[in-house]
Every structure is written in structure tokens, then in C-alpha cells.
Design a protein around this motif. Structure first.
Motif, PDB file in Angstrom:
ATOM      1  N   UNK A  82      21.925 -17.474  46.393  1.00  0.00           N
ATOM      2  CA  UNK A  82      20.881 -18.850  47.701  1.00  0.00           C
ATOM      3  C   UNK A  82      19.561 -18.853  46.847  1.00  0.00           C
ATOM      4  N   UNK A  83      19.296 -20.585  47.871  1.00  0.00           N
ATOM      5  CA  UNK A  83      18.866 -20.971  46.604  1.00  0.00           C
ATOM      6  C   UNK A  83      17.929 -21.824  48.351  1.00  0.00           C
ATOM      7  N   UNK A  84      16.656 -22.647  47.583  1.00  0.00           N
ATOM      8  CA  UNK A  84      16.057 -23.452  48.538  1.00  0.00           C
ATOM      9  C   UNK A  84      16.656 -25.108  49.184  1.00  0.00           C
ATOM     10  N   UNK A  85      16.655 -25.088  50.495  1.00  0.00           N
ATOM     11  CA  UNK A  85      16.807 -25.830  50.863  1.00  0.00           C
ATOM     12  C   UNK A  85      16.050 -27.622  51.005  1.00  0.00           C
ATOM     13  N   UNK A  86      15.654 -27.092  52.060  1.00  0.00           N
ATOM     14  CA  UNK A  86      13.968 -27.487  53.101  1.00  0.00           C
ATOM     15  C   UNK A  86      13.133 -27.354  52.048  1.00  0.00           C
ATOM     16  N   UNK A  87      11.717 -27.625  52.319  1.00  0.00           N
ATOM     17  CA  UNK A  87      10.495 -26.985  51.689  1.00  0.00           C
ATOM     18  C   UNK A  87       9.524 -27.845  53.203  1.00  0.00           C
ATOM     19  N   UNK A  95      14.718 -23.762  55.139  1.00  0.00           N
ATOM     20  CA  UNK A  95      15.865 -23.898  54.687  1.00  0.00           C
ATOM     21  C   UNK A  95      16.399 -23.160  53.692  1.00  0.00           C
ATOM     22  N   UNK A  96      17.351 -22.324  53.693  1.00  0.00           N
ATOM     23  CA  UNK A  96      17.752 -21.675  52.343  1.00  0.00           C
ATOM     24  C   UNK A  96      19.544 -22.155  52.613  1.00  0.00           C
ATOM     25  N   UNK A  97      20.790 -22.215  51.879  1.00  0.00           N
ATOM     26  CA  UNK A  97      21.449 -22.350  51.097  1.00  0.00           C
ATOM     27  C   UNK A  97      22.151 -21.215  50.591  1.00  0.00           C
ATOM     28  N   UNK A  98      23.079 -21.101  50.975  1.00  0.00           N
ATOM     29  CA  UNK A  98      24.785 -19.590  50.351  1.00  0.00           C
ATOM     30  C   UNK A  98      25.705 -20.226  49.512  1.00  0.00           C
ATOM     31  N   UNK A 118      41.773 -21.286  39.041  1.00  0.00           N
ATOM     32  CA  UNK A 118      41.576 -21.389  40.339  1.00  0.00           C
ATOM     33  C   UNK A 118      39.853 -21.344  40.897  1.00  0.00           C
ATOM     34  N   UNK A 119      38.983 -22.385  41.148  1.00  0.00           N
ATOM     35  CA  UNK A 119      37.966 -21.537  41.863  1.00  0.00           C
ATOM     36  C   UNK A 119      37.282 -22.737  42.910  1.00  0.00           C
ATOM     37  N   UNK A 120      37.323 -21.417  43.737  1.00  0.00           N
ATOM     38  CA  UNK A 120      36.884 -21.919  45.255  1.00  0.00           C
ATOM     39  C   UNK A 120      35.017 -21.958  46.040  1.00  0.00           C
ATOM     40  N   UNK A 121      34.656 -23.204  46.603  1.00  0.00           N
ATOM     41  CA  UNK A 121      33.230 -22.991  46.403  1.00  0.00           C
ATOM     42  C   UNK A 121      33.329 -22.598  48.029  1.00  0.00           C
ATOM     43  N   UNK A 122      32.004 -21.474  49.087  1.00  0.00           N
ATOM     44  CA  UNK A 122      32.224 -21.936  49.911  1.00  0.00           C
ATOM     45  C   UNK A 122      30.384 -22.112  50.132  1.00  0.00           C
ATOM     46  N   UNK A 123      30.198 -22.845  51.401  1.00  0.00           N
ATOM     47  CA  UNK A 123      28.845 -22.707  51.027  1.00  0.00           C
ATOM     48  C   UNK A 123      28.216 -22.463  53.048  1.00  0.00           C
ATOM     49  N   UNK A 124      26.702 -21.999  52.485  1.00  0.00           N
ATOM     50  CA  UNK A 124      26.444 -21.151  54.388  1.00  0.00           C
ATOM     51  C   UNK A 124      24.933 -22.605  54.247  1.00  0.00           C
ATOM     52  N   UNK A 125      24.143 -22.860  55.395  1.00  0.00           N
ATOM     53  CA  UNK A 125      22.691 -22.632  55.355  1.00  0.00           C
ATOM     54  C   UNK A 125      22.013 -22.111  56.875  1.00  0.00           C
ATOM     55  N   UNK A 126      21.200 -21.447  56.536  1.00  0.00           N
ATOM     56  CA  UNK A 126      20.449 -21.545  57.349  1.00  0.00           C
ATOM     57  C   UNK A 126      19.107 -21.114  57.695  1.00  0.00           C
ATOM     58  N   UNK A 127      18.322 -21.888  58.344  1.00  0.00           N
ATOM     59  CA  UNK A 127      17.224 -21.777  58.794  1.00  0.00           C
ATOM     60  C   UNK A 127      16.246 -20.621  58.248  1.00  0.00           C
ATOM     61  N   UNK A 128      14.888 -20.581  58.081  1.00  0.00           N
ATOM     62  CA  UNK A 128      14.163 -19.490  57.606  1.00  0.00           C
ATOM     63  C   UNK A 128      12.417 -19.606  58.202  1.00  0.00           C
ATOM     64  N   UNK A 129      12.638 -18.344  58.992  1.00  0.00           N
ATOM     65  CA  UNK A 129      11.116 -18.347  59.843  1.00  0.00           C
ATOM     66  C   UNK A 129      10.393 -17.416  59.536  1.00  0.00           C
TER      67      UNK A 129
END
Length: 165
Positions: A82-87, A95-98, A118-129
Motif C-alpha cells: 500500500x502506498x499513498x497516492x494523493x496527499x 487516497x491510497x493505492x494497493x 512471469x510477473x503480473x501486477x494488479x492495482x486498485x486505489x481507494x479514497x481514505x477519509x
């Protein structure tokens, strides 16, 4: 009223048939995978269980021990970060990104490399309140579970594309 429902159902069925929609059946995995050993760092992880279930649902007999004549699906890396996406302007995360990174390979029963690193990467982001910390935590848990399911399905789709000699 009943005629209207029947007419609507028929119209919906015709639209779906016309657009090419088709329910996904079972995957067509390589025959070398009929018996497969799953090598993963944590065989009891949620992702490992999800992958095992999908393999079995697609006709693969997952064996635990080093059985002779079994293919080996080796998961070398499985990590959700998990990393911060927007501050915000006051230095609070909005907003965080998984990110789910997975590395895997497939070896046939005779030891031939069917799929190399082989490598695969999936990304999802979500709002954090921060005012709704419990809801944000629940949303993150649901997204992690969705990432695990989606990644297991992506692995199956990739294995389906393996062409054997």
C-alpha cells in the motif's frame, strides 16, 4: 403485466445473444498440468487457497508432495503493498493505492520449463477519509480480497495461454 415481463426477458436474451456475450466456462489448461504441485512460500495464505480452488475447479489435481509425473507451479513472489497516492494540502493522505505483485513459473512433469519467470501486477486505489477510519479499513480489506481473486483468475488465464511442445 406478465406479457410485458416475458417480452422484456425475450428482448434481453436477444440483445445478449446478438452482442456475443457468453458465460465463461472452465479454462483449457495444458494437459501437463493434470497433476500439479503448487510451490508457494505460505501455502495457507488466502491467495494460495484461492489459486488452489481455481486450479481444482478447472480440472487440475493439486498434489502436496513431490509426486512423480506432476507439473510444478512455483510462486516466487506474492506481495500486496500500500502506498499513498494523493496527499492533501495539510499533508494528510486522501487516497491510497494497493499493488499486488506476483512472480511465478511453470515446469512440466518432465522438467521442461513451460513458463519462465512471469510477473503480473494488479492495482486498485481507494479514497481514505480519516473521519471514517473504520469504513476505510473495511474497504481496504475488501479490495485486498478482490485483488487476490483477480490475481488468481489472471494466473489461470495466463496458464491457459501456455503452448506446449
Amino acid at each position: 403485466m406478465t406479457a410485458l415481463r416475458i417480452g422484456g426477458s425475450v428482448l434481453l436474451a436477444l440483445c445478449l445473444a446478438g452482442c456475443g456475450f457468453e458465460l465463461r466456462g472452465s479454462a483449457s489448461l495444458p494437459t501437463e498440468m493434470d497433476r500439479t504441485r503448487l510451490e508457494i512460500a505460505d501455502p495457507d495464505s488466502r491467495f494460495a487457497r484461492e489459486l488452489r480452488l481455481l486450479l481444482e475447479a478447472n480440472g487440475v489435481r493439486v498434489v502436496d508432495a513431490a509426486a512423480e509425473g506432476a507439473a510444478v507451479l512455483r510462486v516466487s513472489r506474492e506481495r500486496i503493498s500500500r502506498r499513498a497516492l494523493t496527499v492533501s494540502g495539510n499533508a494528510r493522505v486522501r487516497e491510497y493505492e494497493l499493488v499486488f505483485d506476483l512472480g511465478f513459473s511453470l515446469t512440466g512433469p518432465d522438467g521442461t520449463r513451460l513458463l519462465s519467470n512471469e510477473t503480473l501486477r494488479l492495482v486498485r486505489d481507494f479514497q481514505f477519509d480519516e473521519q471514517e477510519i473504520l469504513g476505510a479499513s473495511n474497504e481496504e480489506d475488501l479490495l485486498r480480497e478482490d485483488l487476490r481473486r483477480s490475481m488468481a483468475a489472471a494466473v489461470i488465464r495466463r496458464l491457459e495461454a501456455v503452448r506446449t511442445p
